[in-house]
Design an enzyme around this catalytic site. Structure first.
Site, PDB file in Angstrom:
ATOM      1  N   GLY A   1      -0.761 -18.235  12.196  1.00  0.00           N
ATOM      2  CA  GLY A   1       0.469 -18.102  11.175  1.00  0.00           C
ATOM      3  C   GLY A   1       0.109 -16.540  10.814  1.00  0.00           C
TER       4      GLY A   1
ATOM      5  CG  PHE B   1      -1.470  -2.863  19.389  1.00  0.00           C
ATOM      6  CD1 PHE B   1      -0.319  -3.538  19.989  1.00  0.00           C
ATOM      7  CD2 PHE B   1      -1.582  -1.471  20.034  1.00  0.00           C
ATOM      8  CE1 PHE B   1       0.599  -3.131  20.914  1.00  0.00           C
ATOM      9  CE2 PHE B   1      -0.511  -0.814  20.653  1.00  0.00           C
ATOM     10  CZ  PHE B   1       0.499  -1.549  21.401  1.00  0.00           C
ATOM     11  CG  LEU B   2      -3.741  -3.021  11.858  1.00  0.00           C
ATOM     12  CD1 LEU B   2      -3.880  -4.318  10.782  1.00  0.00           C
ATOM     13  CD2 LEU B   2      -3.784  -2.030  11.065  1.00  0.00           C
ATOM     14  NE  ARG B   3      -8.596  -7.541  16.278  1.00  0.00           N
ATOM     15  CZ  ARG B   3     -10.001  -7.812  16.395  1.00  0.00           C
ATOM     16  NH1 ARG B   3     -10.596  -8.582  16.956  1.00  0.00           N
ATOM     17  NH2 ARG B   3     -10.672  -6.519  16.381  1.00  0.00           N
TER      18      ARG B   3
ATOM     19  CG  ASP C   1       4.282   0.798  -1.409  1.00  0.00           C
ATOM     20  OD1 ASP C   1       3.937   0.446  -0.209  1.00  0.00           O
ATOM     21  OD2 ASP C   1       5.156   0.430  -2.149  1.00  0.00           O
TER      22      ASP C   1
ATOM     23  CG  HIS D   1     -10.744 -19.966  19.361  1.00  0.00           C
ATOM     24  ND1 HIS D   1     -12.199 -20.196  19.909  1.00  0.00           N
ATOM     25  CD2 HIS D   1     -10.871 -18.447  19.462  1.00  0.00           C
ATOM     26  CE1 HIS D   1     -12.924 -19.216  20.267  1.00  0.00           C
ATOM     27  NE2 HIS D   1     -12.221 -17.995  20.074  1.00  0.00           N
TER      28      HIS D   1
ATOM     29  CB  CYS E   1       1.997 -10.418  12.946  1.00  0.00           C
ATOM     30  SG  CYS E   1       1.603  -8.862  11.707  1.00  0.00           S
TER      31      CYS E   1
HETATM   32  C1  UDX Z   1      -1.770 -10.154  15.185  1.00  0.00           C
HETATM   33  C2  UDX Z   1      -2.198  -9.413  16.409  1.00  0.00           C
HETATM   34  O1  UDX Z   1      -3.405  -9.953  16.997  1.00  0.00           O
HETATM   35  C3  UDX Z   1      -2.167  -7.992  16.116  1.00  0.00           C
HETATM   36  O2  UDX Z   1      -2.437  -7.289  17.347  1.00  0.00           O
HETATM   37  C4  UDX Z   1      -1.055  -7.328  15.632  1.00  0.00           C
HETATM   38  O3  UDX Z   1      -1.047  -6.107  15.263  1.00  0.00           O
HETATM   39  C5  UDX Z   1      -0.811  -8.258  14.556  1.00  0.00           C
HETATM   40  O4  UDX Z   1      -0.768  -9.724  14.655  1.00  0.00           O
HETATM   41  P1  UDX Z   1      -3.041 -10.850  13.017  1.00  0.00           P
HETATM   42  O5  UDX Z   1      -1.983 -11.511  12.613  1.00  0.00           O
HETATM   43  O6  UDX Z   1      -4.233 -10.058  11.808  1.00  0.00           O
HETATM   44  O7  UDX Z   1      -2.902  -9.952  14.281  1.00  0.00           O
HETATM   45  O8  UDX Z   1      -4.206 -12.094  13.517  1.00  0.00           O
HETATM   46  P2  UDX Z   1      -4.903 -12.563  14.852  1.00  0.00           P
HETATM   47  O9  UDX Z   1      -6.136 -12.435  14.676  1.00  0.00           O
HETATM   48  O10 UDX Z   1      -4.142 -12.212  16.154  1.00  0.00           O
HETATM   49  O11 UDX Z   1      -4.546 -14.148  14.530  1.00  0.00           O
HETATM   50  C6  UDX Z   1      -3.284 -14.757  14.528  1.00  0.00           C
HETATM   51  C7  UDX Z   1      -3.309 -16.204  13.908  1.00  0.00           C
HETATM   52  O12 UDX Z   1      -3.835 -16.995  14.994  1.00  0.00           O
HETATM   53  C8  UDX Z   1      -4.360 -16.543  12.883  1.00  0.00           C
HETATM   54  O13 UDX Z   1      -3.528 -17.659  12.098  1.00  0.00           O
HETATM   55  C9  UDX Z   1      -5.350 -17.294  13.810  1.00  0.00           C
HETATM   56  O14 UDX Z   1      -6.004 -18.257  13.108  1.00  0.00           O
HETATM   57  C10 UDX Z   1      -4.561 -17.792  15.019  1.00  0.00           C
HETATM   58  N1  UDX Z   1      -5.623 -17.973  16.146  1.00  0.00           N
HETATM   59  C11 UDX Z   1      -6.073 -16.784  16.798  1.00  0.00           C
HETATM   60  C12 UDX Z   1      -5.746 -19.389  16.611  1.00  0.00           C
HETATM   61  O15 UDX Z   1      -5.216 -20.386  16.078  1.00  0.00           O
HETATM   62  N2  UDX Z   1      -6.414 -19.539  17.917  1.00  0.00           N
HETATM   63  C13 UDX Z   1      -7.152 -18.573  18.406  1.00  0.00           C
HETATM   64  O16 UDX Z   1      -7.466 -18.435  19.620  1.00  0.00           O
HETATM   65  C14 UDX Z   1      -6.924 -17.168  17.941  1.00  0.00           C
END
Ligand code: UDX
Length: 437
Positions: free
Chosen positions: A261, A149-151, A30, A255, A264
């Site tokens: 937000g 695809f990680l969360r 990095d 949900h 990603c």
């Molecule tokens: C996401 C994708 O899930 C992941 O596969 C990709 O690699 C990167 O982007 P991430 O940003 O870590 O991952 O979060 P995620 O769990 O997807 O949630 C994204 C946003 O959606 C959060 O702000 C969450 O609060 C919101 N969300 C999620 C909702 O408002 N309602 C839901 O039902 C699910």
């Protein structure tokens, strides 16, 4: 195998640690000296559950090191590109500066047979362009796209046990030499049954854009239903339960709340629209504009509801915002709806206190004018209204009877629909959810 991971942010640091956990010898590279220093001391530069422990565990084996010098890539068989692709300033498209710089910086250190593996989320067509660069420099190296695809909050489990692996290779063929190399990298997850698909490079790039667009659409769909439920006096959480029982729909990602937000989904759907426009396929993705608009409307709606809850005026009202991160189990505040709502409330005259178990330092850097309080029980003192905006477990577990003695007025707005409305009402609280009567 000997592996390089270029970019040690939310994606790369986890990827590097997990590759070492799988038994490979890994160097993470990095440009940020501070990040490299922290990681070298087995400290994650951000909050991700169990990452510190994993870093300690793998560093003790001697298989994981970090460097600011790209020359450390020399001698690796596989080079993962894990740098960020943020939204361009003032435009929808993705900024590829870091991806380009990482690839160009790597070129002098490539050897015949090396595989360069892109994991960053990029506009379709980027991989073929980068492959051209690699080929000109080292004709016997390969460039593969292997989207991630990680969360956040589940990053380690998602990396060690992914739902699927996608390899985008130049000819889309199982016989491509890079397929066997990646199979060796991912031998452990493959042995435990993770499916893998070999595609051409544009398909692999599009898989990621399509997956994130689908998830964003699902969230905005249920938030649109929440708007209708509010107008009709119906309950969106029961509606989601009922439609989610249909296997074809599923309850996950339904949900309703303050919307999505993070680093990603918001920027990825915008970059996808921009790229489709460049390709002359913009009509195909105009619906994503609506997905984005529904999502942003949630933030305005919560501010309106907070004003209603405070009897029509936010002026001078003490509002405590529970949660600053864009989701629980993360300290990431990039495009966090919670923080953007907190800032709006303050602009409209409320006296806002923001609390969060992990994200306050990042939040203060982004919104230095907001007031932050790390301790929940101090943050809620004398509040005229509580707004639960990030569903950390500790906020879900709050006891409405205990809290009642700390606040000024018993008003709660549940921006994530996670509290037991009946219980809070029984304890005397005026409870408002989103899309619920
Ligand atoms: C996401 C994708 O899930 C992941 O596969 C990709 O690699 C990167 O982007 P991430 O940003 O870590 O991952 O979060 P995620 O769990 O997807 O949630 C994204 C946003 O959606 C959060 O702000 C969450 O609060 C919101 N969300 C999620 C909702 O408002 N309602 C839901 O039902 C699910």
């Amino acid at each position: 195998m000997r592996i390089t991971v270029i970019g040690c942010g939310y994606l790369g640091a986890v990827h590097a640690a997990c590759m070492a956990k799988l038994g490979h010898t890994v160097v993470g590279i990095d440009v940020d000296e501070q990040k490299v220093a922290q990681l070298s001391n087995a400290r994650a530069p951000f909050y991700e559950p169990e990452l510190d422990q994993l870093l300690r565990e793998v560093q003790e084996t001697g298989r994981l090191s970090f460097s600011t010098d790209m020359a450390a890539a020399h001698g690796s068989d596989v080079h993962f590109i894990c740098v960020g692709t943020p939204q361009k300033k003032g435009e929808n498209g993705a900024d590829l500066t870091f991806v380009d710089a990482a690839t160009e910086g790597l070129l002098p250190f490539l050897s015949p047979g090396d595989v360069v593996v892109g994991k960053s989320t990029v506009p379709v067509g980027t991989a073929s362009r980068l492959a051209g660069l690699v080929q000109t420099n080292e004709p016997d190296a390969h460039l593969v796209w292997n989207p991630e695809f990680l969360r956040e909050g589940h990053a380690i489990a998602d990396t060690l046990h992914p739902d699927r692996l996608v390899y985008g290779v130049s000819d889309g063929s199982e016989d491509h030499p890079a397929v066997a190399v990646l199979d060796e990298v991912y031998a452990a997850p493959l042995a435990s049954g993770t499916p893998r698909l070999v595609t051409d490079r544009p398909t692999a790039e599009l898989v990621k854009a399509a997956a994130n667009s689908f998830l964003a659409t699902k969230i905005s769909f249920i938030n649109a239903m929440a708007e209708v439920c509010e107008a009709a006096g119906a309950d969106v959480t029961q509606l989601a339960d009922a439609i989610g029982m249909d296997d074809r729909i599923g309850r996950k990602f339904l949900h309703a709340g303050i919307g999505f937000g993070g680093g990603c989904l918001p920027k990825d759907i915008r970059a996808f629209m921009a790229r489709a426009g460049e390709l002359g396929a913009d009509q195909a993705l105009t619906f994503l504009r609506e997905v984005d608009a529904i999502n942003m409307r949630r933030r305005t709606r919560v501010v309106e509801l907070a004003r209603d809850l405070c009897e029509g005026s936010l002026l001078g009202k003490r509002v405590t915002v529970l949660g600053a991160a864009f989701k629980p189990d993360s300290d990431d505040v990039r495009d966090s709806p919670a923080l953007s709502i907190a800032a709006q409330l303050q602009l409209q005259g409320a006296v806002v206190t923001v609390t969060d178990p992990k994200a306050l330092a990042n939040a203060a850097r982004r919104f230095p004018d907001l007031h932050y309080e790390a301790d929940t029980s101090t943050a809620v003192q004398k509040a005229d209204a509580l707004l639960l905006l990030t569903e950390w477990q500790e906020y879900r577990d709050l006891d409405p009877y205990e809290l009642a003695t700390s606040v000024s007025s018993l008003r709660v707005l549940d921006g994530r629909n996670v509290l037991d409305a009946a219980k809070w009402r029984a304890a005397g609280w005026q409870y408002r959810g989103l899309g619920r009567p």
